[in-house]
Design an enzyme around this catalytic site. Structure first.
Site, mmCIF file in Angstrom:
data_model
loop_
_atom_site.group_PDB
_atom_site.id
_atom_site.type_symbol
_atom_site.label_atom_id
_atom_site.label_comp_id
_atom_site.label_asym_id
_atom_site.label_seq_id
_atom_site.Cartn_x
_atom_site.Cartn_y
_atom_site.Cartn_z
ATOM 1 N N ASP A 25 0.845 -1.202 0.000
ATOM 2 C CA ASP A 25 0.000 0.000 0.000
ATOM 3 C C ASP A 25 0.876 1.246 0.000
ATOM 4 O O ASP A 25 2.060 1.176 0.310
ATOM 5 C CB ASP A 25 -0.887 -0.034 1.247
ATOM 6 C CG ASP A 25 -2.160 0.789 1.096
ATOM 7 O OD1 ASP A 25 -2.352 1.431 0.047
ATOM 8 O OD2 ASP A 25 -2.965 0.771 2.045
ATOM 9 N N ASP A 70 -10.170 3.834 -1.302
ATOM 10 C CA ASP A 70 -10.927 2.863 -0.509
ATOM 11 C C ASP A 70 -12.430 3.102 -0.703
ATOM 12 O O ASP A 70 -12.860 4.243 -0.852
ATOM 13 C CB ASP A 70 -10.639 3.049 0.989
ATOM 14 C CG ASP A 70 -9.306 2.468 1.405
ATOM 15 O OD1 ASP A 70 -8.497 2.150 0.523
ATOM 16 O OD2 ASP A 70 -9.081 2.337 2.611
#
Ligand SMILES: *[C@@H]1O[C@H](CO)[C@@H](O)[C@H](O)[C@H]1NC(C)=O
Ligand SMILES: *[C@@H]1O[C@H](CO)[C@@H](O)[C@H](O)[C@H]1NC(C)=O
Ligand SMILES: *[C@@H]1O[C@H](CO)[C@@H](O)[C@H](O)[C@H]1NC(C)=O
Ligand SMILES: *[C@@H]1O[C@H](CO)[C@@H](O)[C@H](O)[C@H]1NC(C)=O
Ligand SMILES: *[C@@H]1O[C@H](CO)[C@@H](O)[C@H](O)[C@H]1NC(C)=O
Ligand SMILES: *[C@@H]1O[C@H](CO)[C@@H](O)[C@H](O)[C@H]1NC(C)=O
Length: 514
Positions: A226, A291
């Site tokens: 990430d 997200d």
């Protein structure tokens, strides 16, 4: 997970011994478009159909990842509303909670549909490294050996989560097999606990090799990397501009470890002509949007966020189409974040119609089918969408043939409320899949800006889809609705009309009539 502040991982005392170093930082971006050139607007126009295919990925996979990930539950205002989830403090992870969910993956319907991956998200690892300067589990909250043993005994796979760099507690630790100290790799500091790497420093590949070898010894089968840059646009704290070498290093380290592992890049790496081919050399999937979690409430997602996710897929796949046409085969699967269709609206935050449309979009995109949500409360619709034979057949088809937009009535590729998509036709069978959708009024981020309410007639001809006899395609196709089972026949001079209420869509399997 782009929200580091959310987790408030145990803050280490400031590492006074660290030499203060600064890293080259990008312009702090507050929107995606601030990262100029990163997310080009794809070309529009009516073109003949180019069948898109996804080849074997860099780490050797023929399909996208399928399984379940912890983050949707961790992201809830109160994760403990999920029965069996008993991790009471941030980062809301422990062995029993994880296994209460992942053990469902071992049940027959989910195993048969190949949902094998149990992926641990942010918070699984400690801020204190081991004596080799390597990232290890947070043993205060979980026992990775115990989790891994249970998963593998059940035929499941284990995924872990990491950022580029290493906890600064690696300061003063020797990289295994070298006489190089880990801190000579440091190029700057993300926060009190995490240090960035200088990817030109001697020993950098050796550190990654040692790290992945250690994870291989735990039985790790997937790494989610990430905060990769360029990309990860809302870079709270201004990330170094280019940490792309981290992807290459992990890829090389996976190969060196001898253990098959997937590498999934987050969040929203740059996807221009420079970067798409680059990521394809090392990773198996890249995230295409932010997200999709809400964070402040006890439902997982909402329709506005999903409309944006679908629009990001349209942009992404058209850029990949241009790459394929330019001679760079597509070897990445999109990661559209966790697939949140298992649960009813009370928990998922989206109605049954929205769940069907979300499933159609994730399937069609050849996206990672990494579920979120509560696997102990999958309802009838969730089971059908995820584990029915129609779902499995479609997933296997889309694994090779991702869908692309073809506007109803024109065949153009614009973002539209009333949209059509085609995947294939397959070279072997001539079959194709088509999604016809009414995304409902644009809630602000859908890219199309219209607000048609209620039931709409969405009419699609074979020529809109690019299936013309002039291009060598069949003169007639049967259209079978994958979820309802009924079917009809459509010829080249004819069209199909789907009557779709706002947020509804249909998934059709098209078979040529000889
Ligand atoms: C791709 O994006 C990066 C990062 O913004 C930029 O530096 C690069 O010039 C872009 N490449 C192309 C071909 O536009
Ligand atoms: C972790 O689990 C393994 C395998 O079940 C076990 O042998 C070990 O003792 C456990 N470690 C701790 C610290 O509980
Ligand atoms: C990164 O490492 C290279 C090779 O040792 C060195 O020349 C360079 O100065 C380092 N860069 C930074 C920012 O430390
Ligand atoms: C929705 O699912 C939850 C379990 O996640 C269940 O408790 C609830 O009764 C369901 N609601 C409806 C309306 O079916
Ligand atoms: C399936 O049946 C519904 C309801 O009668 C109809 O609207 C739809 O067009 C049918 N679908 C196909 C593919 O024939
Ligand atoms: C269409 O959706 C709206 C909003 O969910 C609902 O109120 C309406 O009854 C639906 N119409 C039909 C014909 O199903």
């Amino acid at each position: 997970m782009p929200s580091r502040s959310k987790l408030s991982l145990t803050a280490l005392a400031a590492l006074a011994s660290l030499v203060a170093v600064t890293s080259a930082q990008c312009v702090e971006a507050s929107t995606d478009t601030d990262l100029s050139g990163c997310y080009p607007t794809p070309q529009t126009g009516v073109e003949p159909l180019t069948v898109l295919t996804i080849g074997t990925t860099a780490n050797g996979y023929a399909t996208s990842a399928r399984g379940w990930n912890t983050w949707s539950i961790q992201s809830l205002a109160d994760p403990n509303i999920v029965p069996g989830w008993d991790a009471t403090t941030a980062p809301y992870l422990d062995d029993a909670s994880i296994l209460s969910q992942c053990s469902v993956l071992a049940t027959t319907p989910f195993q048969a549909a190949k949902f094998t991956l149990c992926s641990l998200d942010g918070g699984w690892s400690a801020t204190e490294v081991n004596s080799d300067g390597l990232i290890v589990p947070n043993t205060k909250i979980l026992n990775i050996t115990a989790i891994s043993d249970v998963l593998h005994a059940d035929g499941l796979l284990l995924g872990v989560y990491v950022h580029p760099g290493v906890p600064c507690s690696a300061n003063g630790k020797l990289i295994p097999g070298t006489d190089i100290y880990a801190n000579t790799l440091f190029s700057g500091q993300e926060d009190q606990s995490q240090c960035y790497f200088n990817y030109s420093a001697p020993g950098i590949q050796e550190w990654h090799n040692a790290q992945v070898a250690l994870w291989a010894s735990y039985g790790v089968d997937m790494i989610k990397l990430d905060f990769i840059t360029p990309g990860s646009p809302l870079n709270d704290g201004a990330l170094p501009c280019d940490m792309s070498a981290a992807s290459t290093m992990y890829h090389n380290a996976i190969a060196a470890s001898g253990r098959p592992m997937r590498l999934d890049l987050s969040w929203k790496p740059c996807r221009n002509t420079t970067w798409l081919p680059f990521w394809g050399q090392s990773a198996d999937a890249i995230r295409t949007d932010n997200d999709i979690n809400l964070y402040y409430t006890n439902t997982f997602t909402d329709w506005q966020i999903l409309q944006q996710a679908f629009e990001n897929y349209r942009q992404y796949i058209l850029l990949q189409r241009a790459e394929q046409i330019a001679g760079h085969p597509i070897v990445l699967h999109p990661d559209m974040d966790n697939l949140l269709v298992a649960n009813n609206a009370t928990l998922s935050g989206i109605t049954d119609d929205m769940r069907v449309t979300t499933m159609n979009m994730f399937l069609g995109a050849s996206a990672n089918l990494v579920l979120g949500g509560d696997l102990n409360n999958v309802d009838t619709l969730g089971l059908q969408l995820l584990t029915s034979s129609g779902s499995k057949l479609a997933a296997n088809f889309f694994a090779e043939y991702p869908m692309q937009p073809r506007n109803p009535g024109t065949g153009d590729v614009l973002p539209l409320q009333l949209q059509a998509w085609i995947a294939g036709p397959s070279a072997a069978t001539g079959e194709a899949y088509v999604v016809v959708a009414n995304y409902g009024p644009d809630q602000g981020k859908g890219g199309y800006g219209t607000a048609l309410e209620g039931v709409q007639a969405v009419t699609v001809s074979l020529s809109d889809l690019g299936l013309t006899t002039a291009a060598g395609y069949a003169a007639s196709y049967t259209w079978r609705d994958v979820w309802n089972g009924n079917g009809t026949s459509v010829s080249a001079t004819d069209s199909f009309t789907a009557y779709l209420n706002a947020t509804q869509s249909s998934l059709f399997l098209l078979a040529p009539v000889s």
